[in-house]
Design a protein around this motif. Structure first.
Motif, PDB file in Angstrom:
ATOM      1  N   PHE A  85      34.640  42.886  37.475  1.00 50.95           N
ATOM      2  CA  PHE A  85      36.032  43.029  37.034  1.00 50.95           C
ATOM      3  C   PHE A  85      36.480  41.870  36.167  1.00 50.95           C
ATOM      4  O   PHE A  85      36.077  40.729  36.378  1.00 50.95           O
ATOM      5  N   THR A  86      37.351  42.208  35.208  1.00 51.62           N
ATOM      6  CA  THR A  86      38.060  41.196  34.438  1.00 51.62           C
ATOM      7  C   THR A  86      39.542  41.346  34.763  1.00 51.62           C
ATOM      8  O   THR A  86      40.034  42.461  34.948  1.00 51.62           O
ATOM      9  N   PHE A  87      40.230  40.222  34.847  1.00 58.53           N
ATOM     10  CA  PHE A  87      41.650  40.220  35.212  1.00 58.53           C
ATOM     11  C   PHE A  87      42.469  39.751  34.018  1.00 58.53           C
ATOM     12  O   PHE A  87      42.091  38.791  33.338  1.00 58.53           O
ATOM     13  N   ALA A  88      43.582  40.429  33.771  1.00 55.58           N
ATOM     14  CA  ALA A  88      44.446  40.077  32.638  1.00 55.58           C
ATOM     15  C   ALA A  88      45.907  40.165  33.068  1.00 55.58           C
ATOM     16  O   ALA A  88      46.299  41.063  33.815  1.00 55.58           O
ATOM     17  N   LEU A  89      46.682  39.216  32.583  1.00 61.82           N
ATOM     18  CA  LEU A  89      48.125  39.173  32.835  1.00 61.82           C
ATOM     19  C   LEU A  89      48.834  39.726  31.613  1.00 61.82           C
ATOM     20  O   LEU A  89      48.506  39.375  30.482  1.00 61.82           O
ATOM     21  N   SER A  90      49.823  40.590  31.843  1.00 61.62           N
ATOM     22  CA  SER A  90      50.602  41.100  30.716  1.00 61.62           C
ATOM     23  C   SER A  90      52.071  41.134  31.103  1.00 61.62           C
ATOM     24  O   SER A  90      52.415  41.305  32.264  1.00 61.62           O
ATOM     25  N   GLY A  91      52.899  40.940  30.129  1.00 60.62           N
ATOM     26  CA  GLY A  91      54.335  41.064  30.332  1.00 60.62           C
ATOM     27  C   GLY A  91      54.955  40.039  31.251  1.00 60.62           C
ATOM     28  O   GLY A  91      55.919  40.350  31.946  1.00 60.62           O
ATOM     29  N   ALA A  92      54.427  38.829  31.287  1.00 59.24           N
ATOM     30  CA  ALA A  92      55.036  37.804  32.136  1.00 59.24           C
ATOM     31  C   ALA A  92      56.332  37.327  31.496  1.00 59.24           C
ATOM     32  O   ALA A  92      56.339  36.789  30.403  1.00 59.24           O
ATOM     33  N   THR A  93      57.435  37.577  32.195  1.00 59.67           N
ATOM     34  CA  THR A  93      58.749  37.134  31.735  1.00 59.67           C
ATOM     35  C   THR A  93      59.387  36.348  32.873  1.00 59.67           C
ATOM     36  O   THR A  93      58.740  36.057  33.865  1.00 59.67           O
ATOM     37  N   ALA A  94      60.663  36.062  32.736  1.00 62.98           N
ATOM     38  CA  ALA A  94      61.357  35.348  33.801  1.00 62.98           C
ATOM     39  C   ALA A  94      61.372  36.155  35.094  1.00 62.98           C
ATOM     40  O   ALA A  94      61.311  35.591  36.181  1.00 62.98           O
ATOM     41  N   SER A  95      61.398  37.487  34.985  1.00 59.55           N
ATOM     42  CA  SER A  95      61.559  38.294  36.194  1.00 59.55           C
ATOM     43  C   SER A  95      60.469  39.345  36.422  1.00 59.55           C
ATOM     44  O   SER A  95      60.580  40.133  37.358  1.00 59.55           O
ATOM     45  N   ALA A  96      59.434  39.365  35.603  1.00 66.62           N
ATOM     46  CA  ALA A  96      58.427  40.417  35.758  1.00 66.62           C
ATOM     47  C   ALA A  96      57.051  39.953  35.304  1.00 66.62           C
ATOM     48  O   ALA A  96      56.926  39.030  34.497  1.00 66.62           O
ATOM     49  N   TYR A  97      56.050  40.606  35.852  1.00 67.83           N
ATOM     50  CA  TYR A  97      54.672  40.428  35.395  1.00 67.83           C
ATOM     51  C   TYR A  97      53.868  41.653  35.810  1.00 67.83           C
ATOM     52  O   TYR A  97      54.276  42.427  36.670  1.00 67.83           O
ATOM     53  N   LYS A  98      52.723  41.828  35.196  1.00 69.35           N
ATOM     54  CA  LYS A  98      51.772  42.861  35.599  1.00 69.35           C
ATOM     55  C   LYS A  98      50.385  42.286  35.401  1.00 69.35           C
ATOM     56  O   LYS A  98      50.074  41.722  34.360  1.00 69.35           O
ATOM     57  N   VAL A  99      49.552  42.416  36.431  1.00 70.95           N
ATOM     58  CA  VAL A  99      48.165  41.969  36.353  1.00 70.95           C
ATOM     59  C   VAL A  99      47.285  43.198  36.452  1.00 70.95           C
ATOM     60  O   VAL A  99      47.505  44.072  37.290  1.00 70.95           O
ATOM     61  N   THR A 100      46.284  43.248  35.574  1.00 72.38           N
ATOM     62  CA  THR A 100      45.372  44.377  35.504  1.00 72.38           C
ATOM     63  C   THR A 100      43.953  43.926  35.810  1.00 72.38           C
ATOM     64  O   THR A 100      43.507  42.908  35.287  1.00 72.38           O
ATOM     65  N   ALA A 101      43.267  44.671  36.657  1.00 74.57           N
ATOM     66  CA  ALA A 101      41.850  44.457  36.932  1.00 74.57           C
ATOM     67  C   ALA A 101      41.101  45.625  36.293  1.00 74.57           C
ATOM     68  O   ALA A 101      41.315  46.784  36.658  1.00 74.57           O
ATOM     69  N   THR A 102      40.253  45.307  35.320  1.00 78.63           N
ATOM     70  CA  THR A 102      39.513  46.334  34.593  1.00 78.63           C
ATOM     71  C   THR A 102      38.044  46.257  34.970  1.00 78.63           C
ATOM     72  O   THR A 102      37.423  45.199  34.858  1.00 78.63           O
ATOM     73  N   GLY A 103      37.493  47.377  35.406  1.00 81.46           N
ATOM     74  CA  GLY A 103      36.104  47.427  35.852  1.00 81.46           C
ATOM     75  C   GLY A 103      35.132  47.278  34.705  1.00 81.46           C
ATOM     76  O   GLY A 103      35.389  47.678  33.570  1.00 81.46           O
ATOM     77  N   ALA A 104      33.987  46.684  35.019  1.00 77.77           N
ATOM     78  CA  ALA A 104      32.913  46.504  34.050  1.00 77.77           C
ATOM     79  C   ALA A 104      31.590  46.786  34.757  1.00 77.77           C
ATOM     80  O   ALA A 104      31.516  46.783  35.986  1.00 77.77           O
ATOM     81  N   GLY A 105      30.554  47.000  33.979  1.00 77.26           N
ATOM     82  CA  GLY A 105      29.237  47.230  34.564  1.00 77.26           C
ATOM     83  C   GLY A 105      29.227  48.461  35.454  1.00 77.26           C
ATOM     84  O   GLY A 105      29.658  49.538  35.052  1.00 77.26           O
ATOM     85  N   PRO A 106      28.797  48.306  36.710  1.00 74.41           N
ATOM     86  CA  PRO A 106      28.680  49.460  37.603  1.00 74.41           C
ATOM     87  C   PRO A 106      30.012  50.114  37.973  1.00 74.41           C
ATOM     88  O   PRO A 106      30.031  51.249  38.432  1.00 74.41           O
ATOM     89  N   VAL A 107      31.127  49.415  37.788  1.00 75.07           N
ATOM     90  CA  VAL A 107      32.440  49.992  38.111  1.00 75.07           C
ATOM     91  C   VAL A 107      33.289  50.188  36.854  1.00 75.07           C
ATOM     92  O   VAL A 107      34.516  50.214  36.916  1.00 75.07           O
ATOM     93  N   ALA A 108      32.611  50.351  35.723  1.00 75.17           N
ATOM     94  CA  ALA A 108      33.328  50.600  34.472  1.00 75.17           C
ATOM     95  C   ALA A 108      34.126  51.887  34.611  1.00 75.17           C
ATOM     96  O   ALA A 108      33.678  52.855  35.221  1.00 75.17           O
ATOM     97  N   GLY A 109      35.329  51.876  34.082  1.00 75.66           N
ATOM     98  CA  GLY A 109      36.198  53.044  34.146  1.00 75.66           C
ATOM     99  C   GLY A 109      37.332  52.899  35.147  1.00 75.66           C
ATOM    100  O   GLY A 109      38.322  53.608  35.070  1.00 75.66           O
ATOM    101  N   PHE A 110      37.200  51.966  36.084  1.00 69.89           N
ATOM    102  CA  PHE A 110      38.272  51.728  37.053  1.00 69.89           C
ATOM    103  C   PHE A 110      39.252  50.710  36.482  1.00 69.89           C
ATOM    104  O   PHE A 110      38.834  49.670  35.955  1.00 69.89           O
ATOM    105  N   VAL A 111      40.553  50.991  36.593  1.00 74.25           N
ATOM    106  CA  VAL A 111      41.590  50.055  36.175  1.00 74.25           C
ATOM    107  C   VAL A 111      42.685  50.067  37.239  1.00 74.25           C
ATOM    108  O   VAL A 111      43.262  51.127  37.542  1.00 74.25           O
ATOM    109  N   TYR A 112      42.946  48.899  37.806  1.00 73.19           N
ATOM    110  CA  TYR A 112      43.962  48.743  38.851  1.00 73.19           C
ATOM    111  C   TYR A 112      45.015  47.746  38.383  1.00 73.19           C
ATOM    112  O   TYR A 112      44.703  46.811  37.653  1.00 73.19           O
ATOM    113  N   THR A 113      46.271  47.945  38.816  1.00 74.15           N
ATOM    114  CA  THR A 113      47.345  47.016  38.453  1.00 74.15           C
ATOM    115  C   THR A 113      48.190  46.673  39.672  1.00 74.15           C
ATOM    116  O   THR A 113      48.207  47.409  40.662  1.00 74.15           O
ATOM    117  N   ILE A 114      48.883  45.554  39.537  1.00 79.86           N
ATOM    118  CA  ILE A 114      49.909  45.169  40.503  1.00 79.86           C
ATOM    119  C   ILE A 114      51.015  44.478  39.711  1.00 79.86           C
ATOM    120  O   ILE A 114      50.750  43.818  38.705  1.00 79.86           O
TER     121      ILE A 114
END
Length: 146
Positions: A85-114
């Motif tokens: 997995f690779t992890f990326a932060l997007s939309g970090a503001t004063a009151s919000a953020y979203k982190v995405t875990a994108t699958g690679a290799g054997p788990v390519a195609g899976f994408v999870y967020t919080i």
């Protein structure tokens, strides 16, 4: 009186029918076991994303609580990328953020967020696994992580 001993022939080895029956049984068991094992290994790899995203959520709240004024802007404590997995932060503001875990290799195609509210989502998954806007899918058939 003459006694005759009849010699009995000892059979050694297997007949062709016995070997074919064993091969058929092994084939049937393999056809069932290999896909189940593959899914089990995939599910084990998915826990890397779940634990990484869970730790990000805790770290982000800690960052927000200790920053003055309270903000997520500048937050950058993401889990280390790995072979799965690779992890990326997007939309970090004063009151919000979203982190995405994108699958690679054997788990390519899976994408999870919080996000900042702890909302979990499975935004992409291979065929048969399903997606969800309210949970992380960890089993085929769109079954959510408990």
């Amino acid at each position: 009186m003459e006694t005759r001993f009849l010699s009995t022939r000892l059979e050694r080895g297997f007949t062709l029918i016995e070997i074919l029956v064993v091969v058929a049984i092994v084939g049937i068991l393999s056809a069932i076991a290999v896909p189940v094992y593959r899914d089990y290994v995939t599910r084990a790899r998915l826990t890397e994303a779940f634990s990484g995203l869970g730790s990000v959520s805790t770290a982000a709240e800690d960052y927000w609580n200790t920053s003055s004024p309270h903000t997520y802007d500048g937050f950058d404590r993401l889990p280390a990328n790995s072979a799965n997995f690779t992890f990326a932060l997007s939309g970090a503001t004063a009151s919000a953020y979203k982190v995405t875990a994108t699958g690679a290799g054997p788990v390519a195609g899976f994408v999870y967020t919080i996000d900042q509210n702890g909302n979990r989502a499975t935004t992409a998954a291979p065929t048969g696994w399903g997606t969800s806007t309210s949970c992380w899918i960890d089993r085929k058939g769109a079954q959510c992580v408990q």
